[in-house]
Enzyme design. Structure first.
Site, short mmCIF file in Angstrom:
data_model
loop_
_atom_site.label_atom_id
_atom_site.label_comp_id
_atom_site.label_asym_id
_atom_site.label_seq_id
_atom_site.Cartn_x
_atom_site.Cartn_y
_atom_site.Cartn_z
N ARG A 1 2.81 -16.53 29.52
CA ARG A 1 2.45 -15.16 29.23
C ARG A 1 3.40 -14.28 30.04
O ARG A 1 4.51 -14.04 29.63
CB ARG A 1 0.96 -14.92 29.54
N LYS B 1 -8.80 -3.98 36.00
CA LYS B 1 -8.11 -3.47 34.82
C LYS B 1 -9.12 -3.14 33.72
O LYS B 1 -10.29 -3.51 33.82
CB LYS B 1 -7.12 -4.53 34.34
N MET C 1 -23.00 1.66 12.43
CA MET C 1 -22.00 2.20 13.35
C MET C 1 -22.63 2.77 14.62
O MET C 1 -22.17 2.51 15.73
CB MET C 1 -21.19 3.29 12.65
N TYR D 1 -28.31 -1.53 5.94
CA TYR D 1 -27.28 -1.78 4.94
C TYR D 1 -27.43 -3.16 4.32
O TYR D 1 -27.67 -4.15 5.02
CB TYR D 1 -25.89 -1.70 5.59
C1 LIG Z 1 -7.49 -10.44 34.48
C2 LIG Z 1 -6.78 -11.20 35.51
C3 LIG Z 1 -7.49 -11.79 36.57
C4 LIG Z 1 -8.99 -11.89 36.59
O1 LIG Z 1 -9.40 -12.88 35.68
P1 LIG Z 1 -10.93 -13.26 35.43
O2 LIG Z 1 -10.87 -14.40 34.48
O3 LIG Z 1 -11.57 -12.06 34.82
O4 LIG Z 1 -11.52 -13.61 36.75
C5 LIG Z 1 -6.75 -12.37 37.59
N1 LIG Z 1 -5.39 -12.39 37.56
C6 LIG Z 1 -4.69 -11.85 36.54
C7 LIG Z 1 -3.21 -11.92 36.56
C8 LIG Z 1 -5.35 -11.26 35.49
O5 LIG Z 1 -4.65 -10.74 34.45
#
Ligand SMILES: *Cc1c(COP(=O)(O)O)cnc(C)c1O
Length: 345
Positions: free
Chosen positions: A128, A36, A292, A244
């Site tokens: 969650r 992701k 920046m 800055y």
């Molecule tokens: C992001 C995620 C992972 C991976 O987690 P890491 O801590 O990056 O290894 C696995 N399962 C779910 C549901 C996630 O959202």
């Protein structure tokens, strides 16, 4: 294409070695990959093709846009945020991807649409995403064509009782859902031991060089190395300031490089006066505030460097997280769109 003055060197051999190490640590369980957020900022396609070649079969993204960007690759994708009404046309037609159903509404939506194979997330204490174990016991997901039943650990990177509680709540669902497989562990969860592995593990951060568990120290390699080009070189006379708010003042005449990297690229202000770059093993401290689009480096250790030369930014994830107060996740997902992403192999 005009080459950018900043690039991410991505070590494909290290990525694959990290996945193999995590697959080994996962024992009999299959090892997938969380890609992701565009492969945690590295580029999801580059990550997925390399890991698929190495034998990875299960990939996890957040949204259908992320899944569809991989549609032409020969990979199987689970969409962690499930399926909204607006996703249905794409989700029903996507041969390579399936939703992870998270709520009763998503389950109903998928059933009503005549959706096929799916995954299901159960919440075992993180609050969650996911159905409750009671929903599963009540038959909410009966009859669905479920590939993988999942849950997610809230504190896998800490030794706390919640890990065992979540693990036990999840294990109690074995045989209750009709799912072909069960999956609980993220990167840190893999290090918690064999009874956290179930049938499939889902590492993310450790693939990309993140280290959160003692068991990963020494076998997880750095994958991401930001590099940036020098834009200007100057000699700052004794007593003059840099950047800055004039937070740095030269105590001796100092050669300084102004470099093409700034907080808009994810190199945040917390590196002001703390970060450093390297040329070989010579260390070039960041002086003054991060701007920046620019930082200033003290070139005392490499006075021959000049306009157009490249420096490597010190970015080993565990150490850089400790130095900056940012998480290892923020450090890599925040690296912006201005880097050329260049795979070493
Ligand atoms: C992001 C995620 C992972 C991976 O987690 P890491 O801590 O990056 O290894 C696995 N399962 C779910 C549901 C996630 O959202």
């Amino acid at each position: 294409m005009i080459p950018a003055p900043l690039r991410l060197r991505l070590d494909g051999a290290a990525l694959v070695a990290n996945w193999r190490a995590l697959a080994r640590m996962s024992g009999d369980a299959a090892c997938g990959a969380a890609i992701k957020a565009d492969g945690y900022g590295l580029g999801a396609r580059g990550v997925a093709t390399r890991l698929a070649d190495a034998g990875c079969r299960d990939f996890f993204v957040a949204t259908w846009a992320e899944a569809m960007a991989l549609a032409d690759l020969d990979v199987s994708v689970s969409v962690l945020h499930g399926v909204r009404e607006a996703d249905l046309p794409v989700a029903l037609a996507a041969g390579h991807a399936r939703p992870v159903l998270n709520s009763a509404a998503q389950v109903q939506r998928w059933r009503d649409a005549g959706g096929g194979r799916c995954d299901v997330m159960v919440d075992t204490g993180m609050n969650r995403l996911g159905l409750s174990p009671q929903d599963v016991a009540d038959g909410l997901i009966d009859g669905l064509n479920i590939d993988t039943l999942m849950s997610h650990l809230a504190s896998a990177d800490e030794a706390v009782p919640l890990n065992r509680e979540q693990r036990d709540a999840f294990a109690a669902l074995r045989g209750r859902s009709g799912a072909r497989r069960m999956s609980l562990a993220n990167s840190a969860g893999i290090a918690l031991g064999g009874d956290y592995h179930f049938d499939l593990t889902r590492p993310g951060i450790a693939l990309y060089g993140g280290v959160q568990a003692a068991a990963h120290t020494g076998c997880i390699r750095q994958v991401v190395m930001p590099q940036a080009q020098i834009l200007q070189r100057r000699l700052v006379p004794t007593g003059q300031v840099v950047g800055y708010n004039a937070t740095w003042r030269a105590t001796v005449d100092t050669p300084v490089a102004i470099v093409n990297l700034g907080y808009a690229d994810g190199y945040l202000r917390c590196f002001s006066g703390r970060g450093c770059a390297f040329v070989g093993d010579r260390r070039l401290p960041v002086i003054g505030r991060v701007s920046m689009d620019m930082i200033a480096l003290d070139l005392c250790a490499a006075p021959e460097l000049d306009e157009g030369d490249w420096v490597s930014i010190d970015y080993a994830l565990p150490e850089t997280a400790a130095l900056s107060g940012l998480s290892q996740y923020e450090l890599i997902t925040g690296l912006g769109g201005r880097f050329d992403r260049i795979w070493a192999d």
